[in-house]
Design an enzyme around this catalytic site. Structure first.
Site, PDB file in Angstrom:
ATOM      1  N   ASP A 247      20.748 -23.118 -24.965  1.00  0.00           N
ATOM      2  CA  ASP A 247      20.937 -24.283 -25.971  1.00  0.00           C
ATOM      3  C   ASP A 247      19.526 -24.710 -26.431  1.00  0.00           C
ATOM      4  O   ASP A 247      19.076 -25.032 -27.541  1.00  0.00           O
ATOM      5  CB  ASP A 247      21.614 -25.297 -25.007  1.00  0.00           C
ATOM      6  CG  ASP A 247      21.280 -25.739 -24.018  1.00  0.00           C
ATOM      7  OD1 ASP A 247      20.273 -25.295 -23.316  1.00  0.00           O
ATOM      8  OD2 ASP A 247      21.819 -26.474 -23.352  1.00  0.00           O
TER       9      ASP A 247
ATOM     10  N   THR B  10      22.825 -16.253 -21.906  1.00  0.00           N
ATOM     11  CA  THR B  10      22.065 -16.679 -20.811  1.00  0.00           C
ATOM     12  C   THR B  10      23.089 -16.326 -19.729  1.00  0.00           C
ATOM     13  O   THR B  10      24.434 -16.548 -19.804  1.00  0.00           O
ATOM     14  CB  THR B  10      22.099 -18.152 -20.895  1.00  0.00           C
ATOM     15  OG1 THR B  10      21.823 -18.823 -19.631  1.00  0.00           O
ATOM     16  CG2 THR B  10      23.451 -18.902 -21.542  1.00  0.00           C
TER      17      THR B  10
ATOM     18  N   ARG C 164       9.455 -19.219 -23.644  1.00  0.00           N
ATOM     19  CA  ARG C 164      10.075 -20.768 -24.117  1.00  0.00           C
ATOM     20  C   ARG C 164       9.046 -21.270 -24.635  1.00  0.00           C
ATOM     21  O   ARG C 164       7.847 -21.761 -24.311  1.00  0.00           O
ATOM     22  CB  ARG C 164      10.567 -21.459 -22.704  1.00  0.00           C
ATOM     23  CG  ARG C 164      11.748 -20.883 -21.857  1.00  0.00           C
ATOM     24  CD  ARG C 164      12.208 -21.697 -20.776  1.00  0.00           C
ATOM     25  NE  ARG C 164      13.531 -21.224 -20.256  1.00  0.00           N
ATOM     26  CZ  ARG C 164      13.506 -20.396 -19.429  1.00  0.00           C
ATOM     27  NH1 ARG C 164      12.211 -20.237 -18.626  1.00  0.00           N
ATOM     28  NH2 ARG C 164      14.572 -19.800 -18.813  1.00  0.00           N
TER      29      ARG C 164
ATOM     30  N   ARG D 145      20.925 -22.961 -13.123  1.00  0.00           N
ATOM     31  CA  ARG D 145      20.179 -24.195 -13.719  1.00  0.00           C
ATOM     32  C   ARG D 145      21.214 -25.406 -13.489  1.00  0.00           C
ATOM     33  O   ARG D 145      21.015 -25.805 -12.383  1.00  0.00           O
ATOM     34  CB  ARG D 145      19.889 -24.133 -15.448  1.00  0.00           C
ATOM     35  CG  ARG D 145      18.918 -25.127 -15.668  1.00  0.00           C
ATOM     36  CD  ARG D 145      18.673 -25.058 -17.250  1.00  0.00           C
ATOM     37  NE  ARG D 145      17.949 -23.737 -17.641  1.00  0.00           N
ATOM     38  CZ  ARG D 145      16.669 -23.510 -17.306  1.00  0.00           C
ATOM     39  NH1 ARG D 145      15.861 -24.461 -17.148  1.00  0.00           N
ATOM     40  NH2 ARG D 145      15.973 -22.479 -17.879  1.00  0.00           N
TER      41      ARG D 145
ATOM     42  N   ASP E 144      23.445 -18.221 -17.257  1.00  0.00           N
ATOM     43  CA  ASP E 144      24.239 -19.431 -16.826  1.00  0.00           C
ATOM     44  C   ASP E 144      25.573 -19.711 -16.906  1.00  0.00           C
ATOM     45  O   ASP E 144      26.303 -20.359 -16.702  1.00  0.00           O
ATOM     46  CB  ASP E 144      23.418 -20.571 -17.141  1.00  0.00           C
ATOM     47  CG  ASP E 144      21.792 -20.407 -16.688  1.00  0.00           C
ATOM     48  OD1 ASP E 144      21.739 -19.649 -15.650  1.00  0.00           O
ATOM     49  OD2 ASP E 144      21.052 -21.113 -17.033  1.00  0.00           O
TER      50      ASP E 144
ATOM     51  N   GLY F 132      15.389 -17.720 -21.253  1.00  0.00           N
ATOM     52  CA  GLY F 132      15.526 -16.849 -19.950  1.00  0.00           C
ATOM     53  C   GLY F 132      16.345 -15.604 -20.833  1.00  0.00           C
ATOM     54  O   GLY F 132      17.277 -15.724 -21.032  1.00  0.00           O
TER      55      GLY F 132
ATOM     56  N   ASP G 263      26.433 -21.451 -19.725  1.00  0.00           N
ATOM     57  CA  ASP G 263      26.778 -22.964 -19.738  1.00  0.00           C
ATOM     58  C   ASP G 263      26.388 -23.476 -21.236  1.00  0.00           C
ATOM     59  O   ASP G 263      26.322 -24.519 -21.411  1.00  0.00           O
ATOM     60  CB  ASP G 263      25.317 -23.583 -18.755  1.00  0.00           C
ATOM     61  CG  ASP G 263      24.022 -23.175 -19.418  1.00  0.00           C
ATOM     62  OD1 ASP G 263      23.846 -22.116 -19.935  1.00  0.00           O
ATOM     63  OD2 ASP G 263      23.286 -24.013 -18.819  1.00  0.00           O
TER      64      ASP G 263
HETATM   65  O1  F6P Z   1      18.639 -20.225 -17.759  1.00  0.00           O
HETATM   66  C1  F6P Z   1      18.508 -19.019 -17.021  1.00  0.00           C
HETATM   67  C2  F6P Z   1      17.657 -19.256 -15.618  1.00  0.00           C
HETATM   68  O2  F6P Z   1      17.675 -17.825 -15.037  1.00  0.00           O
HETATM   69  C3  F6P Z   1      18.375 -20.306 -14.782  1.00  0.00           C
HETATM   70  O3  F6P Z   1      19.515 -19.707 -14.054  1.00  0.00           O
HETATM   71  C4  F6P Z   1      17.139 -20.678 -13.939  1.00  0.00           C
HETATM   72  O4  F6P Z   1      17.314 -21.845 -13.508  1.00  0.00           O
HETATM   73  C5  F6P Z   1      16.161 -20.394 -14.979  1.00  0.00           C
HETATM   74  O5  F6P Z   1      16.439 -19.589 -16.073  1.00  0.00           O
HETATM   75  C6  F6P Z   1      14.795 -19.753 -14.332  1.00  0.00           C
HETATM   76  O6  F6P Z   1      13.815 -20.023 -15.171  1.00  0.00           O
HETATM   77  P1  F6P Z   1      12.521 -19.176 -15.151  1.00  0.00           P
HETATM   78  O7  F6P Z   1      12.638 -17.640 -15.521  1.00  0.00           O
HETATM   79  O8  F6P Z   1      11.334 -19.901 -15.974  1.00  0.00           O
HETATM   80  O9  F6P Z   1      11.856 -19.287 -13.737  1.00  0.00           O
END
Ligand code: F6P
Length: 325
Positions: free
Chosen positions: A105, A127, A74, A173, A129, A13, A131
């Site tokens: 990660d 990120t 990803r 997340r 998050d 992300g 995290d």
């Molecule tokens: O890891 C970053 C994040 O924005 C999370 O907070 C969220 O759960 C996820 O990515 C959303 O992913 P996507 O962009 O694939 O919808």
């Protein structure tokens, strides 16, 4: 170990400040007379040779831009041995001896796999998050938090006028770092995070009742996406008390926008340090920060570490959300 040509990529992300990190990697390479290539679309770009040679102009006027100029993805393919071997072949073909990977990660796991094939890798945590367990701070968190705070402040205006309850879902997340920070910053009535077991009656309904008893006529519930869906929380509130909450899922808006000064400077320092680590002969490392000091850890060790919401923050939340006369 000689470092002659470095590749830089963003993966997972996106997070505001990634461009500042890319810029710092490029400018530090150029400063040391090292060639640098931007790899587009994360690990997929390395598999398919989707690269561009970078110079100072490639990163000019990018420090203030959200998103990532290198695009991101990803990569499922990179999770396979075949994909990794193809990426290694691309590195050999292009003469890339080292990679700086910016992401979360999942990105770090990819980098670790690549390092096992003899490519030097250094990772930078990026990120919203926040995290990544081996570091106090991940690029993008501050901007995302401020975006969420600004949105919730706006919501509060209309909730106040209509004397309503709002349930706001914040990203993160499986982690509640973003929601906790945002909840504290907006003076939420209640904050729900996955790290703390939820007693709905005590943690939400009782807090709403208490707030009402103390004369409040609008309420703000902040929920981390990892702790439940805002629509479900709103329905449970409707079923328990005479309120009809409005739901707001902040979603991807939290990932956009011009990075804050904190994100720009952190990203710049981390990008610079990533290149310096490679030049010092280090590999399989993550750049991290602890209490304002920058350091680095082995990727394997970093991925094993655990990070939790501080006990003090849980206590702080109890003190800030309760009504104790
Ligand atoms: O890891 C970053 C994040 O924005 C999370 O907070 C969220 O759960 C996820 O990515 C959303 O992913 P996507 O962009 O694939 O919808």
């Amino acid at each position: 170990m000689s470092v002659k040509r470095i590749g830089v990529l963003t993966s997972g992300g996106d997070a505001p400040g990634m461009n500042a990190a890319v810029r710092a990697v490029v400018r530090t390479c150029l400063y040391h007379g090292i060639e640098v290539y931007g790899i587009r679309r994360g690990w997929n770009g390395l598999i398919h040779g989707d690269v561009q040679k970078m110079d100072a102009s490639s990163v000019s006027r990018t420090i203030n831009r959200g998103g990532t100029i290198l695009y991101t993805a990803r990569s499922k393919e990179f999770m396979t041995e075949e994909g990794q071997l193809r990426a290694v072949s691309t590195c050999k073909f292009l003469g890339l001896d080292s990679i700086v990977a910016i992401g979360g990660d999942g990105t770090f796991r990819g980098a670790r796999a690549l390092s096992k094939y003899g490519i030097n890798v250094v990772c930078i945590p990026g990120t919203i998050d926040n995290d990544i367990c081996c570091t106090n701070y991940c690029i993008g968190f501050d901007t995302a938090a401020n975006t969420a705070i600004e949105c919730i402040d706006k919501l509060r205006d209309t909730m106040q006028s209509h004397e309503r309850c709002s349930v706001v879902e914040v990203m993160g997340r499986n982690a509640g770092f973003l929601a906790m920070y945002v909840g504290l910053a907006v003076g939420a009535t209640a904050v729900l995070v996955p790290e703390k077991e939820i007693d709905f009656e005590k943690d939400v309904i009782e807090k709403l009742r208490q707030a009402r008893l103390h004369g409040f006529t609008h309420y703000m519930i902040v929920v981390a996406e990892g702790a439940g869906q805002a629509t479900d929380i709103a329905q449970k509130i409707r079923d328990s008390i005479d309120l009809d909450p409005r739901v707001t899922v902040l979603g991807h808006i939290q990932r956009g926008g011009s990075p804050t000064g904190r994100d720009r400077v952190n990203a710049t320092k981390m990008g610079y340090l990533a290149v310096e680590l490679l030049l010092a002969g280090k590999t399989n490392r993550i750049v991290c920060t602890h209490n304002g000091q920058y350091t680095d850890v082995d990727i394997d060790e970093g991925l094993e570490m655990k990070k939790d919401i501080q006990e003090m923050e849980i206590d702080l939340l109890a003190a800030m959300t309760g009504y104790h006369s």
